[in-house]
Design a protein around this motif. Structure first.
Motif, PDB file in Angstrom:
ATOM      1  N   ALA A 152     -20.012  35.910   4.903  1.00 13.11           N
ATOM      2  CA  ALA A 152     -20.515  36.025   3.740  1.00 13.11           C
ATOM      3  C   ALA A 152     -18.975  36.010   2.230  1.00 13.11           C
ATOM      4  O   ALA A 152     -18.828  34.986   1.872  1.00 13.11           O
ATOM      5  CB  ALA A 152     -21.191  36.232   2.636  1.00 13.11           C
ATOM      6  N   SER A 165     -21.993  35.944  -5.810  1.00 13.21           N
ATOM      7  CA  SER A 165     -22.834  37.357  -4.825  1.00 13.21           C
ATOM      8  C   SER A 165     -22.651  37.818  -6.200  1.00 13.21           C
ATOM      9  O   SER A 165     -21.581  38.241  -6.754  1.00 13.21           O
ATOM     10  CB  SER A 165     -21.899  37.248  -4.803  1.00 13.21           C
ATOM     11  OG  SER A 165     -22.873  38.117  -3.322  1.00 13.21           O
ATOM     12  N   VAL A 195     -19.479  42.680  -1.123  1.00 10.23           N
ATOM     13  CA  VAL A 195     -19.569  41.071  -0.741  1.00 10.23           C
ATOM     14  C   VAL A 195     -18.024  41.163  -1.782  1.00 10.23           C
ATOM     15  O   VAL A 195     -17.226  39.977  -1.265  1.00 10.23           O
ATOM     16  CB  VAL A 195     -20.224  39.905  -0.591  1.00 10.23           C
ATOM     17  CG1 VAL A 195     -20.126  38.223  -0.873  1.00 10.23           C
ATOM     18  CG2 VAL A 195     -21.352  39.898   0.188  1.00 10.23           C
ATOM     19  N   SER A 204     -26.886  30.492  -3.178  1.00  8.89           N
ATOM     20  CA  SER A 204     -26.593  31.725  -3.220  1.00  8.89           C
ATOM     21  C   SER A 204     -27.400  32.225  -3.125  1.00  8.89           C
ATOM     22  O   SER A 204     -27.741  33.316  -3.205  1.00  8.89           O
ATOM     23  CB  SER A 204     -25.373  32.200  -3.206  1.00  8.89           C
ATOM     24  OG  SER A 204     -25.588  31.609  -4.853  1.00  8.89           O
ATOM     25  N   THR A 218     -28.267  35.954   0.999  1.00  7.69           N
ATOM     26  CA  THR A 218     -27.041  36.783   2.131  1.00  7.69           C
ATOM     27  C   THR A 218     -27.305  35.652   3.100  1.00  7.69           C
ATOM     28  O   THR A 218     -26.154  35.425   3.438  1.00  7.69           O
ATOM     29  CB  THR A 218     -26.873  38.089   2.069  1.00  7.69           C
ATOM     30  OG1 THR A 218     -26.736  38.651   0.423  1.00  7.69           O
ATOM     31  CG2 THR A 218     -25.445  38.359   2.757  1.00  7.69           C
ATOM     32  N   ILE A 222     -26.165  32.545   2.754  1.00 10.75           N
ATOM     33  CA  ILE A 222     -25.292  32.074   2.259  1.00 10.75           C
ATOM     34  C   ILE A 222     -24.717  31.856   4.223  1.00 10.75           C
ATOM     35  O   ILE A 222     -23.539  31.131   4.318  1.00 10.75           O
ATOM     36  CB  ILE A 222     -24.318  32.641   1.928  1.00 10.75           C
ATOM     37  CG1 ILE A 222     -25.259  32.543   0.533  1.00 10.75           C
ATOM     38  CG2 ILE A 222     -23.218  32.661   1.436  1.00 10.75           C
ATOM     39  CD1 ILE A 222     -24.821  33.760  -0.680  1.00 10.75           C
ATOM     40  N   ALA A 223     -24.881  32.891   4.627  1.00  9.71           N
ATOM     41  CA  ALA A 223     -24.303  33.520   6.386  1.00  9.71           C
ATOM     42  C   ALA A 223     -24.654  32.134   7.030  1.00  9.71           C
ATOM     43  O   ALA A 223     -23.089  31.426   7.494  1.00  9.71           O
ATOM     44  CB  ALA A 223     -24.524  34.550   6.283  1.00  9.71           C
ATOM     45  N   THR A 256     -21.913  29.249   5.995  1.00 11.49           N
ATOM     46  CA  THR A 256     -20.496  29.149   6.333  1.00 11.49           C
ATOM     47  C   THR A 256     -20.505  29.517   7.830  1.00 11.49           C
ATOM     48  O   THR A 256     -19.243  28.410   8.299  1.00 11.49           O
ATOM     49  CB  THR A 256     -20.047  30.728   5.380  1.00 11.49           C
ATOM     50  OG1 THR A 256     -21.071  30.409   3.710  1.00 11.49           O
ATOM     51  CG2 THR A 256     -19.521  31.232   6.244  1.00 11.49           C
TER      52      THR A 256
END
Length: 461
Positions: A49, A122, A127, A268, A272, A275-276, A279
């Motif tokens: 992240a 974030s 992070v 976001s 999390t 987001i991961a 990504t």
């Protein structure tokens, strides 16, 4: 306009001569961040992240720099078609001055505000710390990144695509080796984690810039500058024309990038894990996107060369042919995404929740891939080749800010599943496709923006 069989064959030979090396080069260039993502992925979800957030911010700067480089590419392609080598050298220097200034200012901003910048996206303290340490180091590569973008677009406009590809192959191998050493602490080096990934990328960018600079010297572009005064290089009329084309492109890139960042910020808010997942899919998306970036750039070069050579009907014929090829290949790409997704996701050490999110998003991506890539080739390649940057700006403003973002926000407000929010957010591709294709068919974008002729050179395309 009717073409002979020999002329059609020549078109496809030229297209492949451009598209294949550019596709490979794009894959390799994207891999500078892709390698970081995959290797850092071994460090856990928070590291994924952190690097993902930092790279989203880095991408914002890169796209802004590409906005200025786009202006150089449009002029260079038409100058090359016209046979004006001195014009290319002037545009190169004007763009160099602008890109260097923007890169250095951005580096200073990031170095002194890294924690605050990551904190926008974030509230996870781990992070933020990891992302700030990564982006602070990576900011020292901004100037070199800007120069590599500029030199490569100018070389492409002149038909030189193979040598930059070979340079990038060397650079990505170097970056991978340095990642292995600095991230995990091999060969006696300290294990630096995400900071090691950033350090490796900085070194790779510096080497890439040096090699590209040596390459462009061989084509005599810099030699042309020696016989010109500073007043002749920074010609007021040329600068005005350049800015007329480039400023809408820069604004377009900024608007588009801020829109993409806003999309990412919205995701976001969903946690999390989301987001991961978003990504995580970037490397696979880049692999398929690279082919169409190659086609888009090939269309921009070949169509731009024809416009510069005052062959507008042939330029229009080329544009239609590029769009037809894009449609066929995008259907194939959609099936490719569906087939490869399970294997790709299995490469990451993530929870079942993250894997499930990534799988559903990739399925939606496969469904919208055709309009997405048609927009890429038509808007970024064809329309911009004729200097129609203002219309492309309007397309992106309409699509992203009046359609995509409001629908994505509505989906989040209603607490809909991630894959539905992703689909709503990307619905703007359909709107942009409709208006973009209609613009191409009107031929209003066929503008010859260069009107000075100096020393002639051979134009092979």
């Amino acid at each position: 306009m009717i073409e002979t069989i020999a002329e059609k064959k020549q078109f496809y030979r030229n297209m492949l001569a451009f598209a294949i090396p550019i596709t490979i080069q794009t894959l390799i260039t994207s891999s500078l961040n892709m390698v970081d993502s995959v290797m850092v992925g071994q460090l856990g979800v928070e590291s994924i992240a952190a690097v993902g957030l930092a790279n989203k911010i880095n991408t914002m700067l890169i796209i802004i720099l590409q906005g200025f480089a786009t202006g150089a590419a449009i002029f260079s392609a038409q100058y090359w078609g016209k046979g004006d080598k001195t014009g290319i050298s002037k545009v190169l220097m004007i763009t160099f001055a602008i890109i260097s200034s923007v890169s250095l200012l951005s580096m200073i901003l990031v170095v002194f505000n890294s924690n605050s910048i990551i904190g926008i996206f974030s509230d996870n303290s781990s992070v933020i710390v990891l992302g700030a340490s990564y982006i602070k180091l990576i900011s020292f590569s901004y100037l070199f990144t800007g120069l590599t973008i500029l030199i490569q677009v100018v070389l492409r406009s002149m038909g030189e695509v193979k040598s930059p590809m070979y340079i990038n192959i060397f650079v990505i191998v170097l970056n991978t080796v340095l990642n292995y050493i600095f991230i995990f602490g091999n060969f006696g080096a300290p294990a630096l984690g995400v900071e090691g990934a950033a350090l490796a990328t900085v070194f790779a960018r510096v080497i890439q810039t040096m090699l590209l600079f040596l390459l462009i010297q061989k084509f005599g572009i810099l030699t042309e500058l020696k016989r010109l005064t500073a007043k002749e290089i920074f010609d007021v009329t040329l600068i005005k024309n350049y800015l007329t084309i480039s400023i809408p492109s820069v604004i377009n890139h900024v608007v588009w990038t801020v829109g993409e960042m806003t999309f990412f910020w919205m995701y976001s808010l969903m946690g999390t894990d989301v987001i991961a997942a978003i990504t995580l899919i970037d490397p696979l998306v880049f692999i398929f996107m690279a082919t169409f970036i190659g086609i888009s750039d090939a269309s921009s070069i070949m169509v731009g060369n024809r416009i510069g050579a005052s062959q507008k009907e042939r330029a229009y014929l080329y544009s239609r042919r590029f769009l037809f090829l894009t449609f066929i290949l995008s259907i194939c790409a959609a099936f490719g995404v569906i087939l490869v997704s399970p294997l790709f996701i299995s490469l990451y050490k993530v929870t079942d929740t993250v894997a499930g999110y990534a799988s559903s998003v990739l399925l939606i991506y496969a469904l919208i891939i055709s309009p997405k890539f048609l927009n890429m080739v038509n808007n970024m390649g064809v329309l911009r080749a004729g200097g129609d940057t203002k219309y492309v700006l309007y397309l992106d403003l309409l699509g992203v800010w009046l359609v995509g973002l409001p629908l994505a926000a509505l989906g989040i407000y209603l607490k809909l599943p991630l894959y539905i929010v992703f689909a709503l957010g990307n619905s703007h591709e359909l709107v942009r496709l409709f208006f973009g294709i209609r613009r191409t068919l009107t031929k209003k974008w066929l503008n010859e923006i260069t009107n000075t002729t100096e020393k002639k050179i051979d134009s092979h395309y």
